[in-house]
Design an enzyme around this catalytic site. Structure first.
Site, PDB file in Angstrom:
ATOM      1  N   SER A   1      -6.730 -53.945  24.890  1.00  0.00           N
ATOM      2  CA  SER A   1      -8.551 -53.641  23.881  1.00  0.00           C
ATOM      3  C   SER A   1      -8.770 -53.248  25.118  1.00  0.00           C
ATOM      4  O   SER A   1      -7.952 -51.695  25.489  1.00  0.00           O
ATOM      5  CB  SER A   1      -8.876 -54.803  23.661  1.00  0.00           C
ATOM      6  OG  SER A   1     -10.030 -54.448  23.160  1.00  0.00           O
TER       7      SER A   1
ATOM      8  N   HIS B   1      -5.229 -58.405  16.942  1.00  0.00           N
ATOM      9  CA  HIS B   1      -5.682 -57.854  17.859  1.00  0.00           C
ATOM     10  C   HIS B   1      -4.957 -57.920  18.856  1.00  0.00           C
ATOM     11  O   HIS B   1      -5.482 -59.640  18.832  1.00  0.00           O
ATOM     12  CB  HIS B   1      -6.726 -57.129  17.608  1.00  0.00           C
ATOM     13  CG  HIS B   1      -7.618 -56.748  19.467  1.00  0.00           C
ATOM     14  ND1 HIS B   1      -7.197 -54.854  18.823  1.00  0.00           N
ATOM     15  CD2 HIS B   1      -8.761 -57.404  19.548  1.00  0.00           C
ATOM     16  CE1 HIS B   1      -7.805 -54.666  20.458  1.00  0.00           C
ATOM     17  NE2 HIS B   1      -8.967 -55.656  20.467  1.00  0.00           N
TER      18      HIS B   1
ATOM     19  N   GLU C   1      -3.901 -53.277  12.422  1.00  0.00           N
ATOM     20  CA  GLU C   1      -4.805 -52.956  13.634  1.00  0.00           C
ATOM     21  C   GLU C   1      -5.333 -52.015  13.554  1.00  0.00           C
ATOM     22  O   GLU C   1      -4.665 -50.937  12.982  1.00  0.00           O
ATOM     23  CB  GLU C   1      -4.389 -53.003  15.193  1.00  0.00           C
ATOM     24  CG  GLU C   1      -4.090 -54.501  15.619  1.00  0.00           C
ATOM     25  CD  GLU C   1      -4.027 -54.250  17.071  1.00  0.00           C
ATOM     26  OE1 GLU C   1      -5.138 -54.274  17.693  1.00  0.00           O
ATOM     27  OE2 GLU C   1      -3.214 -54.709  17.767  1.00  0.00           O
TER      28      GLU C   1
END
Length: 330
Positions: free
Chosen positions: A170, A292, A262
């Site tokens: 991320s 995610h 996502e």
């Protein structure tokens, strides 16, 4: 498994494993908890502070590590972190530098141990998970400075660049890509490869539409809001701010992993395509209906555990490619 093969390392993979009941259950849990909480909290700095405190409590809950795994506190160039070892018999002459995710304001190396110890086992080397500075107190440039300082510290400690891997998820995937671009632009030796899990790569002012209603965890509007917080006063199309706009010429092999539903899937895919256009071998994996950063669920979701076998395959391909290059050079 559907595979479009250019080579062992430059490949698109869409794993065809049946979606487990555990993954389906977690998607439902995330849709009923994380998504609405994000929609409420990520609207002002007070909400961010509350979210940070709530997540911070989690790092004091003992994580599940197998008996063979261990963690030790560490410091790299003034930045704290932890060494994570996923078992015995690791190659201590090699290292993986890991940047945890958390939208640049939450989480820590402790929260991401389900990923880091398994990465250590898959890569057969210790992992150093960096506790880099985060917002809202610190800026993106300070996070990047910590990442670059940690990498240079590893080189100063005797690790050669070819024996270093970078990885992150991320926001940590964003930091991984920004670090690679900054190292290349500064003329510093580059690591042998990098792994990005659900990377957040576009912090520009574009409106996210892909998977806007399918993502079980992240509301698109809140991701856009966070991006505006971190980029105020910056050029949003600077590759160190939005790596999706980077020129990846000369960057080492990449593994980019996303879930099919996502909100950030398209950002990871765009980097993969751009890097390939710049001559970089890229393994791009898109996992069906995975949330995610799904590898962090490896304690309970079988697909997340299987994923680390894919990491081992990618790293073997990287080593074989490097060995072939060395032979050709000789």
């Amino acid at each position: 498994m559907e595979v479009s093969v250019k080579s062992e390392i430059d490949v698109d993979i869409h794993p065809g494993y049946p979606v487990s009941w555990q993954a389906a259950a977690f998607n439902g849990i995330l849709r009923g908890t994380a998504r609405p909480l994000s929609a409420v909290l990520l609207r002002h700095t007070a909400g961010m502070a509350l979210a940070s405190r709530l997540i911070g409590l989690g790092q004091w809950v003992p994580g599940r590590l197998p008996p063979e795994a261990s963690t030790v506190r560490a410091r790299l160039n003034g930045c704290s972190g932890e060494w994570v070892r996923g078992g015995a018999g690791l190659d201590e002459t090699k290292v993986l530098l890991y940047f945890h995710g958390g939208a640049y304001f939450i989480c820590s190396p402790a929260t991401h141990r389900p990923i880091t110890w398994r990465l250590s086992a898959a890569a057969r080397r210790p992992v150093i998970a960096l506790d880099y500075r985060q917002g809202p107190v610190h800026s993106l440039s300070e996070s990047l400075s910590d990442a670059l300082g940690a990498y240079e510290c590893l080189l100063d400690r005797g690790f050669t660049a070819k024996d270093v891997l970078l990885a992150g998820d991320s926001a940590g995937g964003h930091l991984t890509l920004a670090t690679l671009l900054a190292l290349r632009d500064r003329g510093l030796p580059l690591p042998s490869a990098a792994i990005c899990l659900s990377p957040w790569t576009d912090l520009s002012d574009g409106c996210r539409r892909d998977n806007r209603w399918l993502d079980p965890m992240l509301p698109a509007g809140r991701v856009d809001w966070l991006a505006r917080q971190w980029t105020a006063g910056l050029d949003c199309r600077d590759p160190l701010v939005s790596p999706v706009y980077g020129d990846y010429t000369g960057i080492p092999p990449l593994m980019i992993v996303t879930g099919s539903t996502e909100i950030l899937r398209n950002e990871g895919r765009r980097v993969a395509l751009s890097a390939r256009e710049n001559g970089v071998p890229v393994t791009y994996e898109e996992w069906r209906r995975m949330p995610h950063v799904f590898p962090i669920l490896a304690d309970v979701v079988p697909e997340a555990r299987i994923f680390f076998r894919h990491v081992a395959r990618f790293l073997r391909a990287v080593e074989e490619r490097a060995g072939g290059s060395d032979t050709a050079a000789a």
